[in-house]
Write a protein that holds these residues in place. Structure first.
Motif, mmCIF file in Angstrom:
data_model
loop_
_atom_site.group_PDB
_atom_site.id
_atom_site.type_symbol
_atom_site.label_atom_id
_atom_site.label_comp_id
_atom_site.label_asym_id
_atom_site.label_seq_id
_atom_site.Cartn_x
_atom_site.Cartn_y
_atom_site.Cartn_z
ATOM 1 N N GLY A 96 0.801 -1.214 0.000
ATOM 2 C CA GLY A 96 0.000 0.000 0.000
ATOM 3 C C GLY A 96 0.837 1.268 0.000
ATOM 4 O O GLY A 96 0.319 2.353 0.219
ATOM 5 N N GLN A 97 2.125 1.146 -0.261
ATOM 6 C CA GLN A 97 2.999 2.314 -0.308
ATOM 7 C C GLN A 97 2.858 3.072 -1.625
ATOM 8 O O GLN A 97 3.162 4.247 -1.690
ATOM 9 N N ARG A 98 2.415 2.389 -2.672
ATOM 10 C CA ARG A 98 2.149 3.031 -3.959
ATOM 11 C C ARG A 98 0.654 3.295 -3.977
ATOM 12 O O ARG A 98 -0.140 2.411 -4.233
ATOM 13 N N LYS A 99 0.280 4.531 -3.659
ATOM 14 C CA LYS A 99 -1.139 4.860 -3.466
ATOM 15 C C LYS A 99 -1.955 4.760 -4.749
ATOM 16 O O LYS A 99 -3.106 4.345 -4.728
ATOM 17 N N THR A 100 -1.374 5.180 -5.862
ATOM 18 C CA THR A 100 -2.116 5.129 -7.126
ATOM 19 C C THR A 100 -1.272 4.469 -8.217
ATOM 20 O O THR A 100 -0.735 5.147 -9.082
ATOM 21 N N PRO A 101 -1.191 3.142 -8.178
ATOM 22 C CA PRO A 101 -0.468 2.464 -9.258
ATOM 23 C C PRO A 101 -1.189 2.708 -10.578
ATOM 24 O O PRO A 101 -2.412 2.868 -10.604
ATOM 25 N N SER A 102 -0.447 2.761 -11.648
ATOM 26 C CA SER A 102 -1.071 3.041 -12.943
ATOM 27 C C SER A 102 -2.013 1.901 -13.333
ATOM 28 O O SER A 102 -1.778 0.738 -12.997
ATOM 29 N N TRP A 103 -3.068 2.243 -14.046
ATOM 30 C CA TRP A 103 -4.021 1.226 -14.497
ATOM 31 C C TRP A 103 -3.326 0.239 -15.417
ATOM 32 O O TRP A 103 -3.634 -0.952 -15.420
ATOM 33 N N LYS A 104 -2.353 0.717 -16.188
ATOM 34 C CA LYS A 104 -1.627 -0.170 -17.102
ATOM 35 C C LYS A 104 -0.847 -1.219 -16.318
ATOM 36 O O LYS A 104 -0.880 -2.408 -16.652
ATOM 37 N N SER A 105 -0.154 -0.791 -15.274
ATOM 38 C CA SER A 105 0.591 -1.740 -14.437
ATOM 39 C C SER A 105 -0.350 -2.746 -13.795
ATOM 40 O O SER A 105 -0.056 -3.949 -13.738
ATOM 41 N N LEU A 106 -1.495 -2.264 -13.323
ATOM 42 C CA LEU A 106 -2.462 -3.162 -12.694
ATOM 43 C C LEU A 106 -3.001 -4.193 -13.689
ATOM 44 O O LEU A 106 -3.161 -5.368 -13.348
ATOM 45 N N CYS A 107 -3.254 -3.759 -14.910
ATOM 46 C CA CYS A 107 -3.725 -4.697 -15.939
ATOM 47 C C CYS A 107 -2.658 -5.742 -16.256
ATOM 48 O O CYS A 107 -2.967 -6.918 -16.455
ATOM 49 N N GLU A 108 -1.402 -5.318 -16.285
ATOM 50 C CA GLU A 108 -0.307 -6.255 -16.543
ATOM 51 C C GLU A 108 -0.168 -7.256 -15.397
ATOM 52 O O GLU A 108 0.081 -8.440 -15.626
ATOM 53 N N ILE A 109 -0.349 -6.797 -14.173
ATOM 54 C CA ILE A 109 -0.306 -7.698 -13.018
ATOM 55 C C ILE A 109 -1.440 -8.718 -13.124
ATOM 56 O O ILE A 109 -1.224 -9.921 -12.944
ATOM 57 N N ALA A 110 -2.648 -8.244 -13.404
ATOM 58 C CA ALA A 110 -3.803 -9.143 -13.534
ATOM 59 C C ALA A 110 -3.550 -10.181 -14.625
ATOM 60 O O ALA A 110 -3.814 -11.373 -14.433
ATOM 61 N N GLN A 111 -3.037 -9.734 -15.749
ATOM 62 C CA GLN A 111 -2.772 -10.656 -16.860
ATOM 63 C C GLN A 111 -1.720 -11.687 -16.449
ATOM 64 O O GLN A 111 -1.875 -12.878 -16.720
#
Length: 116
Positions: free
Chosen positions: A39-54
């Protein structure tokens, strides 16, 4: 209900991946994965989050919803019409005419019932 970091950590552990392996799989550093999970990165980019999900094999909507980029209404809108993407422009015009007719008929029914 887990927060964003806990969601990612739980999915990562269930997949048997270290932070380093997940980072490699989605093009992020293991320190970035750690910051997101803690939770130290308050607003991770949506692109990074999509890559993590994938990389973890689940739908990006789940992670984007948890991060606040989208809402439940974005995923499940109140009005649902399926298959519209299979129609051509002329078909869509016909559907619109039918919708307009139904709306008009409802207005007419209310008038004849003394509703207006």
């Amino acid at each position: 209900m887990p927060n964003l970091g806990e969601l990612i950590k739980n999915k990562r552990k269930a997949a048997g991946l270290s932070q380093r392996r997940l980072g490699e799989a989605c093009g992020l550093s293991d320190s970035e994965i750690m910051k997101i999970e803690k939770g130290q990165r308050k607003t991770p980019s949506w692109k990074s989050l999509c890559e993590i999900a994938q990389a973890l094999g689940f739908h990006p909507f789940e992670i984007l919803l948890k991060a606040g980029y989208i809402t439940e209404n974005d995923i499940n809108p109140g009005l649902k019409l399926h298959g519209l993407d299979k129609l051509d422009e002329m078909d869509l015009e016909t559907v619109q005419l039918f919708v307009d007719f139904l709306i008009s008929r409802k207005s007419t029914d209310r008038i004849s019932e003394g509703g207006l």
